[in-house]
Design a protein around this motif. Structure first.
Motif, PDB file in Angstrom:
ATOM      1  N   LEU A 275      48.217   5.537  -9.280  1.00  0.00           N
ATOM      2  CA  LEU A 275      47.267   6.650  -9.199  1.00  0.00           C
ATOM      3  C   LEU A 275      47.352   7.564 -10.411  1.00  0.00           C
ATOM      4  O   LEU A 275      46.334   8.136 -10.845  1.00  0.00           O
ATOM      5  CB  LEU A 275      47.510   7.451  -7.915  1.00  0.00           C
ATOM      6  CG  LEU A 275      47.051   6.810  -6.607  1.00  0.00           C
ATOM      7  CD1 LEU A 275      47.462   7.666  -5.427  1.00  0.00           C
ATOM      8  CD2 LEU A 275      45.531   6.615  -6.603  1.00  0.00           C
ATOM      9  N   GLU A 276      48.525   7.716 -10.964  1.00  0.00           N
ATOM     10  CA  GLU A 276      48.672   8.608 -12.114  1.00  0.00           C
ATOM     11  C   GLU A 276      47.858   8.143 -13.317  1.00  0.00           C
ATOM     12  O   GLU A 276      47.533   8.937 -14.190  1.00  0.00           O
ATOM     13  CB  GLU A 276      50.150   8.735 -12.501  1.00  0.00           C
ATOM     14  CG  GLU A 276      50.944   9.603 -11.537  1.00  0.00           C
ATOM     15  CD  GLU A 276      52.401   9.723 -11.935  1.00  0.00           C
ATOM     16  OE1 GLU A 276      52.823   8.950 -12.826  1.00  0.00           O
ATOM     17  OE2 GLU A 276      53.110  10.569 -11.364  1.00  0.00           O
TER      18      GLU A 276
ATOM     19  N   ARG B 275      43.626  12.488 -16.925  1.00  0.00           N
ATOM     20  CA  ARG B 275      44.310  11.541 -16.032  1.00  0.00           C
ATOM     21  C   ARG B 275      44.965  12.324 -14.897  1.00  0.00           C
ATOM     22  O   ARG B 275      45.325  13.502 -15.039  1.00  0.00           O
ATOM     23  CB  ARG B 275      45.384  10.745 -16.781  1.00  0.00           C
ATOM     24  CG  ARG B 275      44.857   9.901 -17.914  1.00  0.00           C
ATOM     25  CD  ARG B 275      44.166   8.660 -17.408  1.00  0.00           C
ATOM     26  NE  ARG B 275      43.535   7.894 -18.479  1.00  0.00           N
ATOM     27  CZ  ARG B 275      42.904   6.742 -18.285  1.00  0.00           C
ATOM     28  NH1 ARG B 275      42.819   6.233 -17.065  1.00  0.00           N
ATOM     29  NH2 ARG B 275      42.339   6.119 -19.305  1.00  0.00           N
ATOM     30  N   LEU B 276      45.154  11.651 -13.767  1.00  0.00           N
ATOM     31  CA  LEU B 276      45.728  12.326 -12.615  1.00  0.00           C
ATOM     32  C   LEU B 276      47.154  12.782 -12.884  1.00  0.00           C
ATOM     33  O   LEU B 276      47.585  13.821 -12.374  1.00  0.00           O
ATOM     34  CB  LEU B 276      45.685  11.401 -11.390  1.00  0.00           C
ATOM     35  CG  LEU B 276      46.259  11.975 -10.099  1.00  0.00           C
ATOM     36  CD1 LEU B 276      45.512  13.253  -9.689  1.00  0.00           C
ATOM     37  CD2 LEU B 276      46.200  10.950  -8.968  1.00  0.00           C
ATOM     38  N   ARG B 277      47.901  12.046 -13.712  1.00  0.00           N
ATOM     39  CA  ARG B 277      49.281  12.464 -14.002  1.00  0.00           C
ATOM     40  C   ARG B 277      49.315  13.810 -14.702  1.00  0.00           C
ATOM     41  O   ARG B 277      50.258  14.592 -14.528  1.00  0.00           O
ATOM     42  CB  ARG B 277      49.992  11.395 -14.834  1.00  0.00           C
ATOM     43  CG  ARG B 277      49.497  11.259 -16.252  1.00  0.00           C
ATOM     44  CD  ARG B 277      50.408  10.348 -17.083  1.00  0.00           C
ATOM     45  NE  ARG B 277      49.951  10.256 -18.454  1.00  0.00           N
ATOM     46  CZ  ARG B 277      49.050   9.386 -18.883  1.00  0.00           C
ATOM     47  NH1 ARG B 277      48.508   8.526 -18.032  1.00  0.00           N
ATOM     48  NH2 ARG B 277      48.679   9.371 -20.150  1.00  0.00           N
TER      49      ARG B 277
ATOM     50  N   VAL C 188      40.378  11.271 -13.935  1.00  0.00           N
ATOM     51  CA  VAL C 188      40.128  12.361 -13.001  1.00  0.00           C
ATOM     52  C   VAL C 188      38.743  12.256 -12.382  1.00  0.00           C
ATOM     53  O   VAL C 188      38.543  12.623 -11.215  1.00  0.00           O
ATOM     54  CB  VAL C 188      40.300  13.723 -13.735  1.00  0.00           C
ATOM     55  CG1 VAL C 188      39.841  14.874 -12.856  1.00  0.00           C
ATOM     56  CG2 VAL C 188      41.750  13.930 -14.150  1.00  0.00           C
TER      57      VAL C 188
ATOM     58  N   LEU D 127      43.999  16.132  -3.266  1.00  0.00           N
ATOM     59  CA  LEU D 127      45.070  15.517  -4.050  1.00  0.00           C
ATOM     60  C   LEU D 127      46.250  15.146  -3.153  1.00  0.00           C
ATOM     61  O   LEU D 127      46.857  14.075  -3.321  1.00  0.00           O
ATOM     62  CB  LEU D 127      45.513  16.463  -5.168  1.00  0.00           C
ATOM     63  CG  LEU D 127      44.462  16.747  -6.257  1.00  0.00           C
ATOM     64  CD1 LEU D 127      45.009  17.761  -7.256  1.00  0.00           C
ATOM     65  CD2 LEU D 127      44.067  15.456  -6.963  1.00  0.00           C
TER      66      LEU D 127
ATOM     67  N   ILE E  97      38.525   9.847  -8.945  1.00  0.00           N
ATOM     68  CA  ILE E  97      39.421   9.999  -7.794  1.00  0.00           C
ATOM     69  C   ILE E  97      38.782  10.798  -6.656  1.00  0.00           C
ATOM     70  O   ILE E  97      39.485  11.277  -5.765  1.00  0.00           O
ATOM     71  CB  ILE E  97      40.751  10.655  -8.220  1.00  0.00           C
ATOM     72  CG1 ILE E  97      40.507  12.039  -8.819  1.00  0.00           C
ATOM     73  CG2 ILE E  97      41.511   9.760  -9.181  1.00  0.00           C
ATOM     74  CD1 ILE E  97      41.793  12.800  -9.117  1.00  0.00           C
TER      75      ILE E  97
ATOM     76  N   GLN F 274      52.138   5.845  -6.434  1.00  0.00           N
ATOM     77  CA  GLN F 274      52.201   7.031  -7.298  1.00  0.00           C
ATOM     78  C   GLN F 274      51.961   6.641  -8.758  1.00  0.00           C
ATOM     79  O   GLN F 274      51.194   7.288  -9.473  1.00  0.00           O
ATOM     80  CB  GLN F 274      53.573   7.688  -7.148  1.00  0.00           C
ATOM     81  CG  GLN F 274      53.808   8.910  -8.003  1.00  0.00           C
ATOM     82  CD  GLN F 274      53.235  10.186  -7.380  1.00  0.00           C
ATOM     83  OE1 GLN F 274      52.991  10.221  -6.182  1.00  0.00           O
ATOM     84  NE2 GLN F 274      53.008  11.194  -8.219  1.00  0.00           N
TER      85      GLN F 274
ATOM     86  N   VAL G 249      47.094  16.219 -14.207  1.00  0.00           N
ATOM     87  CA  VAL G 249      46.804  17.230 -13.186  1.00  0.00           C
ATOM     88  C   VAL G 249      48.023  17.451 -12.308  1.00  0.00           C
ATOM     89  O   VAL G 249      48.365  18.587 -11.943  1.00  0.00           O
ATOM     90  CB  VAL G 249      45.589  16.793 -12.347  1.00  0.00           C
ATOM     91  CG1 VAL G 249      45.336  17.783 -11.214  1.00  0.00           C
ATOM     92  CG2 VAL G 249      44.356  16.656 -13.226  1.00  0.00           C
ATOM     93  N   SER G 250      48.712  16.359 -11.948  1.00  0.00           N
ATOM     94  CA  SER G 250      49.891  16.474 -11.069  1.00  0.00           C
ATOM     95  C   SER G 250      51.021  17.246 -11.736  1.00  0.00           C
ATOM     96  O   SER G 250      51.873  17.823 -11.048  1.00  0.00           O
ATOM     97  CB  SER G 250      50.387  15.073 -10.671  1.00  0.00           C
ATOM     98  OG  SER G 250      49.376  14.363  -9.984  1.00  0.00           O
TER      99      SER G 250
ATOM    100  N   SER H  55      35.724  17.925 -11.767  1.00  0.00           N
ATOM    101  CA  SER H  55      36.071  16.941 -12.797  1.00  0.00           C
ATOM    102  C   SER H  55      35.736  17.461 -14.181  1.00  0.00           C
ATOM    103  O   SER H  55      36.511  17.279 -15.144  1.00  0.00           O
ATOM    104  CB  SER H  55      35.329  15.627 -12.533  1.00  0.00           C
ATOM    105  OG  SER H  55      35.684  15.085 -11.280  1.00  0.00           O
TER     106      SER H  55
END
Length: 476
Positions: A168-169, A193-195, A173, A217, A176, A165, A197-198, A183
């Motif tokens: 990946l964060e 960054r994925l964090r 973007v 995701l 991934i 986790q 988006v999460s 994107s």
């Protein structure tokens, strides 16, 4: 579970270069229409000349003509992909080709056999380098995460979901696996960054993006399992090499032949099988108005084998016996007889001299060099006459003695007269009367004799004949 992603960034180029005699030569793979040829990819030597992927062939030729070109073949790249899957099958029973230029391998169940991951990884890298394929390797708890992390890392090993986790964060973007449109949309929203988006509410993402985005995701983060279709090795091997020029000599065919047999051995190792018979096709240059038939060179073995050096030596011996009728444009190797491989029994402490070889290897080498008919075994025939008791046979295993009494292993072509003063009789007589039914009737008294030098032989005297002994054979 732990999944290793082996990313092969220049699979097509590596596959072509490993079949060329001079890998240092500048090389470019080309594609595109006949009106606009484009450099698909180039090797290091070509880059040093100033060539770049995406450049037109006309512009490249304007800079230099000191480079070779090969047509980019997606089908050939797929064959390389499957060949490496056969290689990976040696290390894991779960190998997937879901992504192009990628091998996904479940490795946790293999650690007990190949050692801890650093040792296992070093072996994978060593073998891939020896095979001539550049690579990046990443390990993660799920296959999708391993694949996406390989876009930005090499040598990374994430073994638990909590660490996954966090790693990946930090991923961009656009690295991934999302589509370019998605994107770009995230980037316009300031989410790089994925964090970031999460951190958004799921219902917000669900309203603004297609359902596939959330599904991807969730799969990436391990919340949603992804079924994979695992690779199954085929039941036969078939490969082809098109030569750069027309070849008229055996010597020029040896390099591509060696590469093909190395690939065959790689394939056999993945299937844990050997090869009993394979056929080499020499594809000739077509003559005017007709197509020249292929020259077929069958290579048969008496027992299954998969060692590359030994298979190449046998194939070379067969090839050198063939007269090439016309120039050769391509080589093809087919193997359909792939029985299970049983390693030969070896002693723990082998006292055989290093330059000697086991009988099985010598037998196969002689058959390849001299031809199948020139090498045969010996078998027993139910006949008491020594000259009729042995016959040539193709049986590959050693025969057991048919008589409890000793018989000489070396019979002379024609019996020779012995002087009574030069030998002494150790045993006999043993009478043999046989052959009346086929016109070869014999009535002899045999004796075990010894010469003055200690050599023992088998001699006879015809019944009723008081002349000297006739030597028929020697004992070892």
């Amino acid at each position: 579970m732990l999944w290793a992603c082996v990313l092969l960034p220049q699979l097509a180029l590596d596959g072509v270069m490993r079949r060329r005699a001079n890998p240092e030569e500048p090389l470019a793979l080309i594609s595109g229409s006949a009106q606009r040829r484009v450099l698909q990819t180039v090797n290091v030597a070509a880059r040093e000349l100033g060539l770049r992927p995406g450049q037109s062939l006309t512009a490249a030729h304007a800079m230099t003509r000191e480079f070779a070109t090969v047509e980019y073949d997606p089908d050939e790249t797929g064959r390389w992909h499957r060949l490496l899957a056969a290689w990976a099958y040696r290390f894991s029973s779960q190998v997937s080709l879901k992504y192009p230029r990628v091998l996904l391998m479940e490795v946790e169940s293999s650690l007990g056999l190949f050692g801890p991951w650093p040792v296992f990884e070093a072996r994978l890298r060593q073998e891939l380098t020896a095979l001539g394929f550049s690579h990046r390797i990443v390990v993660a708890p799920n296959p999708v995460a391993a694949r996406m992390l390989a876009n930005a890392h090499d040598g990374l090993a994430v073994t638990c979901n909590d660490s996954l986790q966090q790693v990946l964060e930090q991923m961009p973007v656009n690295r991934i696996g999302l589509s370019q449109d998605v994107s770009t949309a995230f980037g316009r929203m300031g989410l790089h960054r994925l964090r970031q988006v999460s951190a958004l509410p799921r219902d917000t993402l669900a309203r603004r993006f297609a359902p596939q985005v959330l599904q991807h995701l969730d799969t990436l983060l391990g919340r949603r399992p992804m079924p994979l279709e695992c690779y199954v090795p085929p039941d036969h091997f078939d490969t082809r090499i098109e030569l750069n020029f027309d070849v008229e000599s055996h010597q020029a065919l040896l390099f591509p032949l060696k590469r093909m047999i190395a690939d065959l051995a790689l394939f056999l190792g993945g299937r844990d099988s050997g090869v009993q018979r394979f056929i080499i096709h020499l594809e000739h240059v077509p003559s005017v108005g007709s197509v020249a038939p292929d020259t077929l060179i069958p290579v048969g073995l008496l027992s299954a084998e998969r060692e590359a050096d030994r298979l190449f030596e046998l194939a070379r011996g067969r090839l050198e016996q063939v007269v090439v009728p016309s120039p050769v444009r391509a080589l093809r190797l087919q193997a359909k007889d792939l029985p299970a491989f049983v390693p030969s029994h070896r002693e723990l402490f082998d006292d055989r001299p290093q330059q000697n070889m086991p009988w099985e290897q010598l037998r196969e080498r002689l058959r390849a060099r001299l031809g199948d008919e020139a090498v045969s075994g010996l078998g027993f025939h139910a006949d008491h006459r020594p000259e009729c008791a042995w016959l040539p046979t193709s049986v590959s295993k050693p025969v057991m003695a048919a008589h409890k009494v000793s018989r000489p292993g070396w019979l002379l072509r024609e019996p020779e007269h012995l002087s009574d003063s030069s030998v002494r009789v150790l045993a006999g007589p043993e009478r043999i009367e046989s052959g009346w039914w086929d016109g070869g009737d014999v009535r002899r008294d045999y004796f075990l004799v010894e010469t003055r030098t200690g050599q023992r032989g088998w001699a006879y005297r015809k019944v009723g004949d008081d002349s000297g002994l006739l030597l028929q054979g020697w004992f070892a």
